[in-house]
Design an enzyme around this catalytic site. Structure first.
Site, PDB file in Angstrom:
ATOM      1  N   ASN A 379     -31.937  -7.184  67.901  1.00 30.95           N
ATOM      2  CA  ASN A 379     -33.225  -7.414  68.580  1.00 30.95           C
ATOM      3  C   ASN A 379     -33.092  -6.910  70.005  1.00 30.95           C
ATOM      4  O   ASN A 379     -32.125  -7.224  70.683  1.00 30.95           O
ATOM      5  CB  ASN A 379     -33.539  -8.904  68.622  1.00 30.95           C
ATOM      6  CG  ASN A 379     -34.753  -9.198  69.498  1.00 30.95           C
ATOM      7  OD1 ASN A 379     -35.868  -8.835  69.149  1.00 30.95           O
ATOM      8  ND2 ASN A 379     -34.530  -9.842  70.644  1.00 30.95           N
ATOM      9  N   GLU A 380     -34.008  -6.131  70.452  1.00 30.91           N
ATOM     10  CA  GLU A 380     -34.019  -5.655  71.849  1.00 30.91           C
ATOM     11  C   GLU A 380     -32.631  -5.234  72.325  1.00 30.91           C
ATOM     12  O   GLU A 380     -32.205  -5.608  73.420  1.00 30.91           O
ATOM     13  CB  GLU A 380     -34.643  -6.702  72.772  1.00 30.91           C
ATOM     14  CG  GLU A 380     -36.133  -6.855  72.559  1.00 30.91           C
ATOM     15  CD  GLU A 380     -36.889  -7.491  73.712  1.00 30.91           C
ATOM     16  OE1 GLU A 380     -36.275  -8.064  74.617  1.00 30.91           O
ATOM     17  OE2 GLU A 380     -38.137  -7.413  73.688  1.00 30.91           O
TER      18      GLU A 380
HETATM   19  O1  AHR Z   1     -41.027 -13.265  72.615  1.00 36.24           O
HETATM   20  C1  AHR Z   1     -40.195 -13.710  73.630  1.00 36.24           C
HETATM   21  C2  AHR Z   1     -39.016 -12.791  73.854  1.00 36.24           C
HETATM   22  O2  AHR Z   1     -39.456 -11.544  74.287  1.00 36.24           O
HETATM   23  C3  AHR Z   1     -38.197 -12.469  72.640  1.00 36.24           C
HETATM   24  O3  AHR Z   1     -37.253 -13.427  72.368  1.00 36.24           O
HETATM   25  C4  AHR Z   1     -37.541 -11.181  73.016  1.00 36.24           C
HETATM   26  O4  AHR Z   1     -37.249 -10.376  71.910  1.00 36.24           O
HETATM   27  C5  AHR Z   1     -38.508 -10.556  73.986  1.00 36.24           C
HETATM   28  O5  AHR Z   1     -37.890 -10.186  75.149  1.00 36.24           O
END
Ligand code: AHR
Length: 661
Positions: A379-380
């Site tokens: 994720n990210e």
């Molecule tokens: O949606 C909140 C956060 O935003 C998530 O955890 C992350 O993936 C993004 O930075």
């Protein structure tokens, strides 16, 4: 009066007499129902779930006792001890790490005088929401050497009135054995911020752990289940998928605190709690009592997906901790366990019950497959360190499951150096689906509604994995879920829908927020301990999802897709299963607009059209607990004249038309 002043007054007066409706040159929007552009994937509109803002613990997980296992860093956080006479050691936090590494702590209660008062009180998650006349199920793990101590349970209202009570009699000497005792009772009143007393009556010594209280009315009445009102709001969206468990909690502050699905399944007392990453992420929104108990784990998330008819979409750690935090990466020669977790998860979800992990699923009560078809790796995450690790995951997963779809991260932003690097690398790798995130101002969403009109049709598809218009600034506490942000998102979503050939999945983020326990705003659904409501943004998501259709067809004005001309944003689909055309139009201007929709190519056009409008008096309007439906859809029916609809699009509105074809 000067000439200037007179002229100004005349101008103002004339302007105020003009109708607040414009015909915008009476242009026609032409929808051709027989010219199919592409399919709309069944997954198109989905849900992003993360345990942020008390989304799981204190949210959909209906457990009412906070720190039920005494495993928070401060073992008695959430609890207070009351005793009439202080007796050193009467409430002892005890640690049996050797015997139970996952859940080492318990409380040892010793009481030697019957006449003394000794009790513990749990404050719940920002209080306990209690409903009148409802059954509550109390349970506790215990062991005792004498059988004289009884537990007197009391539920208290916000003002301290007793609104439910019961006597729990652990009637046996268990020696070293832990036993579970359960008891149910019905309450006499409702309260928003109640609490629970556990009084120890009689004399003796008892060890207690996993002190738990659940309401009877959980989703599908499952004992130890989820909050029904919150899940119902999700089910009402008819989501195509549910992404879980996040979000940044997948990565964790450091690798030790990453989300590990194998530690979230099996008996709940053996699921090892960890600190929630959002506990201390924002110094302006500290939440020191935020932990992940994993009472909701991967089995429950799969089950939830099945319940609400959504495809499960788990996101796994790619061997990298959150790059905003420690940015730790696991060395490549130690990546194997991470990759194995991914392979094992597919077996856990889909494997025959004769397989190692399929057997575990079956033992948890679900012998049938969960039909997992896709998974996110990372994720990210960004940079070459991500690409290097991702390649190893992809090779191993595709070797075993060639048709399995993998979702790859393109970082935190939909543009800039990091994005461009990853987008290029992932496309070179023939990625299946690229996850793009957009937390931007409403103006960005309007300006980028045509983002995918010229995206490559071949190669990687797009998952609009996290997006929300920020009325103030990203992570600002002043962000509001108002009509303006909802309209901007709807405009952007017409572009996603029009480009369903490229965009296969999309989800707003974050999903839930507890009014007294949030870290991040805006959020799709807001809750307190008893109520929940959808924001204007929720209704936009829901309207797209329940009007998803099956195939995109053109909706053109002057021969062009409508993405900002006259402040309008349009997309249209047909639904082959219902035999309808569905036209979605956003009017992002402050003025009502008259238009004509011409529907071509229909074999038998209906004479009536169903209309659903989302609008309000002001773009700043929001929903709240007192007025949860200020900005909510309104239905009506209009006539079809020949093959035309004469429409009036309200200022700052989102309208959906459905017509039989
Ligand atoms: O949606 C909140 C956060 O935003 C998530 O955890 C992350 O993936 C993004 O930075």
């Amino acid at each position: 009066m000067s000439i200037k002043k007179i002229l100004f007054t005349v101008l103002i007066t004339t302007a105020s007499l003009l109708p607040l409706v414009t015909n915008a040159q009476n242009k026609i929007i032409t929808v051709s129902t027989n010219k199919i552009i592409s399919e709309v994937q069944p997954t198109m509109w989905g849900i992003f779930f993360e345990d942020i803002n008390l989304g799981a613990d204190g949210g959909i997980y209906a457990e009412m006792v906070k720190n039920r296992s005494f495993e928070f860093y401060q073992p008695l956080m959430g609890w207070t001890v009351t005793q009439s006479k202080f007796n050193e050691g009467s409430v002892l936090v005890t640690n049996r790490k050797e015997a139970n590494a996952a859940n080492p702590r318990y409380l040892q209660i010793t009481k030697s005088n019957t006449g003394d008062t000794l009790g513990i009180t749990n404050e719940g998650f920002r209080g306990m929401g209690i409903k009148k006349g409802l059954r509550y199920d109390f349970s506790v793990l215990y062991r005792q050497q004498t059988n004289n101590l009884k537990l007197h349970i009391e539920l208290l209202s916000t003002s301290g009135k007793i609104i439910g009570n019961a006597i729990v009699s652990p009637a046996e000497i268990t020696g070293k054995e832990w036993k579970k005792i359960s008891l149910s009772f019905t309450t006499t009143d409702s309260t928003l911020k109640g609490k629970m007393n556990v009084w120890f009556e009689g004399t003796g010594q008892i060890d207690i752990d996993m002190v738990s209280l659940f309401p009877e009315d959980t989703w599908k009445k499952r004992p130890g289940g989820m909050r029904a009102d919150m899940i119902q709001l999700l089910a009402d969206m008819k989501p195509g998928f549910i992404r879980f468990p996040g979000g940044c909690i997948v990565e964790g502050h450091d690798l030790a605190l990453r989300y590990q699905w194998k530690k979230t399944i099996g008996p709940i007392e053996a699921r090892q709690l960890i600190i929630n990453r959002w506990n201390s992420e924002f110094s302006h929104r500290p939440t020191p009592d935020y932990f992940q108990t994993f009472g909701l784990g991967f089995f429950e998330y799969f089950q939830l997906a099945e319940d609400i008819g959504a495809s499960p979409l788990p996101i796994l750690n790619a061997g990298m901790a959150c790059q905003f935090n420690t940015a730790e990466v696991v060395p490549i020669d130690e990546l194997d366990p991470y990759v194995q977790d991914a392979l094992d998860l597919i077996e856990f979800a889909n494997g025959d019950i004769s397989t190692q992990w399929g057997k575990v699923r079956a033992a948890m009560g679900h012998p049938a497959s969960f039909n997992l078809k896709m998974m996110g790796v990372g994720n990210e995450n960004w940079g070459p360190q991500y690409v290097e690790r991702l390649k190893i995951f992809s090779k191993a997963i595709k070797a075993r499951y060639p048709d399995f779809k993998l979702i790859n991260s393109s970082g935190t932003d939909p543009d800039g150096e990091r994005f461009n690097f990853l987008n290029g690398e992932l496309r070179k790798m023939n990625a299946d689906i690229i996850d793009e995130h957009y937390y931007r101002k409403p103006e960005w969403f309007l300006a980028n509604a045509a983002r995918y009109d010229n995206y490559p049709r071949d190669g990687a598809k797009v998952f609009a994995g996290e997006y929300a218009a920020q009325s103030d600034a990203t992570v600002s506490i002043n962000n509001k879920n108002n009509l303006q942000t909802a309209i901007a998102e709807a405009a952007f979503m017409t572009g996603l829908e029009r480009n369903a050939a490229v965009v296969n999945l999309a989800s707003y983020a974050p999903l839930f927020a507890h009014i007294d326990g949030w870290q991040w705003t805006p959020d799709l659904i807001w809750v307190n301990n008893l109520q929940s409501y959808g924001t204007p943004n929720y209704y936009v998501q829901k309207l797209f999802s329940i009007n998803k259709g099956t195939n995109v067809v053109p909706a053109l004005m002057d021969g062009k897709a409508v993405s900002g001309q006259d402040s309008l944003y349009v997309s249209s689909v047909i639904d082959k299963s219902t035999g309808e055309v569905i036209i979605k139009i956003v009017n992002a201007s402050n003025i009502a607009i008259n238009k004509i929709i011409e529907i071509k190519g229909a074999s038998k056009l209906a004479t009536k059209a169903n209309v659903t409008v989302l609008k309000s008096n002001s773009i700043l309007d929001v929903n709240n607990f007192s007025n949860p439906a200020t900005v909510s859809p309104v239905n009506s029916v209009i006539s079809v004249n020949g093959n035309k609809l004469n429409i009036v699009l309200a200022a700052n509105s989102f309208t959906v038309y459905r017509v039989g074809i």
